[in-house]
Every structure is written in C-alpha cells, then in structure tokens.
Design a protein around this motif. Structure first.
Motif, PDB file in Angstrom:
ATOM      1  N   ASN A 126      -3.625  -0.389  -3.267  1.00 45.12           N
ATOM      2  CA  ASN A 126      -2.617   0.352  -2.510  1.00 45.12           C
ATOM      3  C   ASN A 126      -2.316   1.705  -3.157  1.00 45.12           C
ATOM      4  OD1 ASN A 126      -2.595  -2.113  -1.261  1.00 45.12           O
ATOM      5  ND2 ASN A 126      -0.377  -2.268  -1.117  1.00 45.12           N
ATOM      6  N   GLU A 127      -2.177   1.715  -4.494  1.00 41.52           N
ATOM      7  CA  GLU A 127      -1.858   2.967  -5.187  1.00 41.52           C
ATOM      8  C   GLU A 127      -3.014   3.960  -5.079  1.00 41.52           C
ATOM      9  OE1 GLU A 127       1.053   1.136  -8.666  1.00 41.52           O
ATOM     10  OE2 GLU A 127      -1.106   1.265  -8.983  1.00 41.52           O
ATOM     11  N   GLN A 172       4.924  -6.436   0.762  1.00 48.69           N
ATOM     12  CA  GLN A 172       6.203  -5.715   0.729  1.00 48.69           C
ATOM     13  C   GLN A 172       7.122  -6.121   1.875  1.00 48.69           C
ATOM     14  OE1 GLN A 172       3.271  -4.454   1.369  1.00 48.69           O
ATOM     15  NE2 GLN A 172       3.324  -2.763   2.838  1.00 48.69           N
ATOM     16  N   TYR A 173       6.576  -6.778   2.902  1.00 56.87           N
ATOM     17  CA  TYR A 173       7.423  -7.264   3.988  1.00 56.87           C
ATOM     18  C   TYR A 173       8.209  -8.511   3.582  1.00 56.87           C
ATOM     19  CZ  TYR A 173       5.453  -4.050   7.430  1.00 56.87           C
ATOM     20  OH  TYR A 173       5.098  -2.926   8.136  1.00 56.87           O
ATOM     21  N   GLY A 174       7.851  -9.087   2.436  1.00 53.21           N
ATOM     22  CA  GLY A 174       8.575 -10.250   1.946  1.00 53.21           C
ATOM     23  C   GLY A 174       8.229 -11.539   2.655  1.00 53.21           C
ATOM     24  N   HIS A 189       1.641   1.076   9.381  1.00 51.86           N
ATOM     25  CA  HIS A 189       1.718   0.744   7.963  1.00 51.86           C
ATOM     26  C   HIS A 189       1.213   1.949   7.157  1.00 51.86           C
ATOM     27  CE1 HIS A 189       0.394  -1.051   4.139  1.00 51.86           C
ATOM     28  NE2 HIS A 189       1.276  -2.001   4.374  1.00 51.86           N
ATOM     29  N   LYS A 192       4.191 -11.818  -5.661  1.00 50.33           N
ATOM     30  CA  LYS A 192       4.614 -10.468  -5.287  1.00 50.33           C
ATOM     31  C   LYS A 192       5.976 -10.489  -4.605  1.00 50.33           C
ATOM     32  CE  LYS A 192       0.282  -7.882  -4.788  1.00 50.33           C
ATOM     33  NZ  LYS A 192      -0.554  -7.071  -3.875  1.00 50.33           N
ATOM     34  N   VAL A 193       6.174 -11.460  -3.737  1.00 54.81           N
ATOM     35  CA  VAL A 193       7.446 -11.537  -3.008  1.00 54.81           C
ATOM     36  C   VAL A 193       8.600 -11.862  -3.952  1.00 54.81           C
ATOM     37  CG1 VAL A 193       8.716 -12.828  -1.249  1.00 54.81           C
ATOM     38  CG2 VAL A 193       6.361 -12.125  -0.810  1.00 54.81           C
TER      39      VAL A 193
END
Length: 667
Positions: free
Chosen positions: A6-7, A79-81, A201, A333-334
C-alpha cells in the motif's frame, strides 16, 4: 523491511501525479515558445496518457476455498475494520470479480447474468452493453452496506445438467470436477458470469486493478478470462492451502492457466527473471498448523516441508512460496496486534508484492517514460538547432553589410527575394513527397486494419464454428498465426520503403535547398511481434486433444474465437498507433524546417528594409540576433532541466508529494 504494498503504491501514485503536473507545465512552456509541433504534441499526449491511465492489475488465482478473497481483504481493505469481499468457510467467489475505479461511473457493483453464456458474444462486447448488467450502488461511507452488497458475487442458482453443460460447468469426459447433483437432479452454478466492482478506494483510484478469480471449473469455462484477463495481469498470485498442499486441481490451474501464460509484457533487458518475478505462490491458512500438540519447531519444520514440496511440484524457487495466514493477518491489522501480524506472514508477502511485482512494474513504466522523454527532448532540440542555424546565417549576412552603401543593401534584398522564390518552387516537390508518403502510409495502415485482421481470422473462425469435433482446428490455428506473422513482416517492409523514400528526398532537399534534414529513424514494432507470439502460445492450450470435446460446444468455440479476435484487435490497434507516431516523427523535421525557413525569410527581408530606412537599423538588428541567440541557449538549458525533472526517480517522491516544474518563460 521496506514499505508495504500500500505504501509503495502510494509513492507510485505520487510520482505519477507529479509527473503529470510537470508534463502540463512543459506543454504550456513549449506552446509559449512556438515549439509545439505535431510530433511533439503527439509525444506529450502519449506520455500523459501512459502515466495517467497506467493500470496495475494483480490477479489472484486458485481453486475454490483457498482463501483468495480473505487475502484480498487483509492486504487492501483492512482499514475498513471488517471484511468487504465475502470470505467464509466453503466456496464464496462464484464468478470472476474485478475491483477498480472508473471516475466516469458512480461507486457500485455491476453483475453480468450467467445466461449471457448462451450468446457467443465475448465479455469485452458485453462490457459495452450496460443495459445487460445488474447495477447495485455502493455507499462508500458505509462499510456494512458495501460488504452486504458484495455478497451478491457469491450467489448461485440451480439448473439442469443440460443447462450446466451448455454453459461450460459440466463435462461428461471429466466427471470428477463436475458439480454435485441434488435430490432433484439439479446442479449448482454461479448466478453471475462476471462482476465489476467500482470503488473510489485510494489504491484503486491510483490505477490498481484486482482480479479475484473463482475455481477451476468456472475459470476453464470462460476462455476470455484465461487468455485475456489473466495474461494481461502484471502479477499473478497463486494461492494454495497449507493444510492440503498442491492438489490435482491446484496443479491443473497452475499448468493450464498460470504457467502457460506470460502475464507481464517485459522489455528485452528483463527476460525470464522478470517473468518469474510476476508470479508469487501463497501457502495460505498456515494457522491450521498451529495447535497445542505441536511445538513451535515442529510447526516450522512441517511448514518448511510444505513450502519445499509445493515449490518442487510447481517448479518455482522455494523463496517464491510464502507462508501466510490471511485470516490472522486481517484480524491482526484490525485489532492492531503486531506480534500476530508478524506471525501471520502477511508483512513478508506484502514486501515481496511491493518490491518484486510493483517494483518491476514501476521500472518498466519508468524505462518507457525515460525513452519517450529523451525522444521528446531530441525533437524539441532539433527545432532549436534549426533556429540557431538561421540566426547564424542572418548574423553573417548582416555583418557583411557593415560599411556598405545603399546599392549593396538593395542587391542583398534582391538576392533574398530570389532565394525565397526558389524555396517556394521547391515546395511543389515537397507536396509531391507528401502525396506519395500518404499513399504508402495508407497501405501500411491497411495491413494493420481491423478488416485485414478479420480476413486473416476468417478461416479459423469457420473451422471453430463448424458443428461436431474440430480435429483440424489446431492446424488451421497454426496457419492463421503464420499469416499474422507475415502481416507483421509486411508492415515492417512497407515502413522500410517509406523510410528509404523519405531519406532519399531529405538528401536531395539538403543538397538543393540547404536544409539540414537528418535521416528518419526506422520503425520498430517489437511489442507487435512479441504480443503475437504470446497470444499464439496462450491459446494453444484450447486446441489440443484434451480440449476436443469442449471445442465441440458451439457456444464455447464462438466465445473462444471472439476473445481471440478482441485481443488481437487491441494488438493491431496499438501497432497502428505506433506507426502513426513514427510517421509524424518522420515528417516533423521537414515541417519544422519549412516553418522556420519561411519565418527566416520574413525576418531577413524585414531587417534589410529597416536598414535601408534607418542608419542605426543594422546594429539594432545585430543586437537583436545576439539577444535571440542568448535566449536560445537559455531555452536549451531550461529544456534540459525540464527533462531531468520528468525523469526524477520514484524514490524521491513521498506519498501525496507534488513537485512543480520550474520553467520561466522566455519571451
């Protein structure tokens, strides 16, 4: 460990945005200097389109229940959890799903009904028929609504065996892979043929496209998926399950739909190593090996054996088989659990994805950009050099008038007018050259036209659309591609004829009219030839003895030939665009010299008139030419700086950075 996928994609997007801004500034500067001829304008447009619209497709391929959708959730949507793509026990992805972003359409899910398989039209043709798709809006601010809507990609329907056979989900010769019949003799098939998910996104907006494929049965039934979409992916992630290893169906998908493809077009300097880097194998669900009865070293030893066995069966380096738990990685991650995230193996996989696949894609794009920027700079410098030569001629001419009387000045004006008339007479020869050039170019475009392609595919189309077994289709297929390769050779030959004709005329104009035209470069179409070979290889799998029964299905054969025709049409159109750019670059030097020569005559006559009517006119004009020469030097320096900024490496860009192009306009 370097930046995550992603980065790195964020950095890549920042580089593309900065490049587009710099390119726009360069265009405005060139226009202000009257340097924007047809060839330069075309080059700028191509560069901008190449960088702005460049897509990076990552295809996730596997048999069903290997955890592809969960892996996509963990990498891209944590990131949406919560989960966005449906991922639960059993089979979830029933139809191929593409995730991307198209700003011309609102966020939503589009679904193509499975019934469209009754038509021979290809997926590409159905894409252009919006009314055939079921549309479902997506609320980008509501993760629950997105997840609920996306569950539709897992919908199924019950049909008869005859209907399943017609749609390609039932094969009498290979019953092991057929779906199970229920108590009523019906079988379960996907409700949808294809899904397009349009979401704003951040990664998708920057050009990432994710292809989530179903299992072997669905993949094999859709030829356009395996011979068009997967081969065009810049990366293929092949997902296995740690608790099963490489099964028979896994191996079939790997051999027929991954290994048989060459998914990444690479330049000549990259070779097989780059192709290997475009494929990764994920040994997913390693958490199934974690249990209280096995020690840590025992689990690691078992995992090491699975990696080695999988690598050996698939014929890849063991380093390219990465152990991962997508489910634990998503949970980590979540919840922000770093120890669990490291144990899941997800960061190592993201690092390989970022630096192996993304890094490779970025290098290929930047290499193409560098070549185009260099050519752009050469084309602009060519015009600047023409201007400098004209200034030098004018300076020598004016300096020769110092101390001369009015009779000498009048004689010079008469000589300039004579040169101007001779130049205007030479334009008739140039016009004749343009007529011949356009006629030869038209013949070259005819070779690369859709009509030419249709004729070459006619025999193969007839062979595949015949009823019954098509035992001779492979021979007809080979003969078709022999003719297509001849078309490519003929195109190169016709381009060589154009180049020879232009070169001879340029030599003549240089000798007779004092031009400084350089010989035009040859036309190179390496991608055209390579793409033909790549397509030929990717479709061969459908024409062997093992596919005879599948080819006997009329609908499947028609879909196959339409998918082939669509892919070849794209290649032919790309070659025609390359020819168009080459043709403009060939004629641009002549156009530039004609334009500059006309301007030079006007300025020379204007200068003589000023000298005749004012005693100080001569020295003023000499001073103006000296100033213009200084300005040309400054413009060449600015052009060099602009080119250097456009070639700034990706590593200099941080996410969301923007570096404006610093060009001060010269009057």
């Amino acid at each position: 460990m370097g930046p995550s996928f992603n980065e790195q994609f964020d950095q890549f997007g920042a580089w593309r945005r900065g490049f587009a801004q710099q390119l726009n500034a360069l265009r405005e500067w060139l226009a202000g200097q009257d340097l924007l001829d047809a060839a330069v304008q075309e080059r700028l447009q191509r560069l901008e389109a190449q960088v702005r619209s460049d897509k990076v497709m990552v295809a996730f391929v596997a048999e069903f229940s290997r955890g592809k959708s969960e892996l996509i959730n963990a990498i891209f949507f944590a990131q949406y959890g919560r989960r966005l793509m449906p991922a639960s026990a059993g089979r979830t992805t029933m139809c191929p799903a593409e995730l991307g972003w198209d700003a011309e359409h609102p966020p939503g899910l589009r679904l193509l009904p499975i019934d469209t398989r009754e038509s021979p039209e290809s997926l590409g043709q159905w894409r252009m028929r919006g009314e055939a798709w079921m549309h479902h809006p997506l609320d980008v601010s509501n993760a629950q609504q997105i997840a609920d809507t996306l569950t539709k990609v897992a919908e199924v329907r019950k049909v008869t065996v005859e209907q399943a056979r017609a749609w390609g989900f039932w094969h009498d010769e290979d019953g092991a892979d057929n779906p199970q019949r229920d108590a009523h003799g019906l079988v379960e098939v996907p409700r949808w043929r294809h899904a397009l998910i349009n979401m704003p996104h951040p990664l998708l907006k920057q050009g990432l496209v994710i292809l989530d494929t179903p299992g072997l049965n669905a993949v094999g039934a859709e030829p356009e998926l395996t011979v068009n979409l997967i081969p065009q992916a810049h990366a293929v992630v092949f997902v296995l399950a740690a608790d099963t290893g490489v099964t028979k169906s896994d191996l079939s998908i790997w051999r027929d739909h991954v290994l048989a493809q060459d998914p990444v077009p690479v330049d000549a300097g990259q070779g097989a190593g780059a192709q290997a880097a475009s494929r990764l194998v994920v040994l997913n669900k390693i958490d199934t090996l974690w249990d209280s009865l096995s020690s840590g070293p025992q689990v690691q030893a078992q995992l090491r054996r699975q990696r080695e066995d999988s690598a050996q069966m698939l014929g890849v380096a063991v380093e390219r088989v990465l152990p991962v738990s997508a489910q634990k990685g998503l949970v980590a991650k979540v919840s922000g659990n770093q120890p669990l995230l490291q144990a899941s193996g997800l960061p190592a996989f993201e690092n390989m994805l970022a630096h192996g696949i993304m890094g490779q894609r970025q290098r290929v794009l930047q290499a193409a950009v560098a070549a185009n920027v260099q050519q752009l700079r050469q084309e602009v410098e060519r015009v600047l050099n023409i201007r400098r030569r004209d200034l030098d001629d004018q300076m020598a001419e004016l300096q020769s008038l110092r101390g001369k009387n009015a009779t000498v000045i009048a004689s010079m004006r008469s000589r300039i007018e004579t040169e101007q008339r001779e130049f205007e007479r030479s334009t008739a020869k140039i016009q004749a050259l343009r007529t011949v050039h356009m006629r030869m170019l038209k013949a070259l475009f005819h070779q690369l036209s859709s009509g030419s392609l249709k004729r070459e595919l006619g025999e193969l189309k007839d062979a595949l659309e015949q009823r019954g077994l098509k035992l001779g289709a492979r021979k007809v297929y080979a003969e078709t591609f022999e003719r297509l390769h001849i078309v490519a050779e003929r195109a190169h030959s016709q381009a060589a004829d154009i180049q020879a004709m232009m070169s001879a005329t340029y030599k003549e104009l240089n000798a007779e009219s004092g031009f400084s035209l350089q010989m035009p470069p040859p036309l190179l179409l390496p991608d055209f030839t390579d793409d033909l070979r790549r397509i030929e290889a990717s479709y061969t799998q459908y024409l062997g003895l093992g596919q005879v029964l599948k080819l006997s299905n009329a609908a499947f054969s028609q879909r196959l030939i339409k998918a082939l025709a669509m892919r070849l049409r794209t290649v032919f159109e790309s070659a025609a665009n390359d020819v168009d750019l080459w043709s403009k670059s060939v004629t641009a030097p002549l156009d530039a010299q004609l334009k500059e020569r006309k301007r030079s005559f006007s300025r020379r006559l204007e200068a003589v008139d000023r000298i005749q009517h004012a005693a100080t006119g001569l020295e003023e004009r000499i001073a103006e030419i000296e100033t213009s020469d200084t300005q040309l030097t400054a413009m060449q320096t600015q052009l060099a700086c602009a080119a250097a900024q456009l070639l700034s490496p990706l590593k200099e860009y941080a996410p969301a950075s923007s570096v404006p192009l610093d060009i001060t306009l010269v009057a």
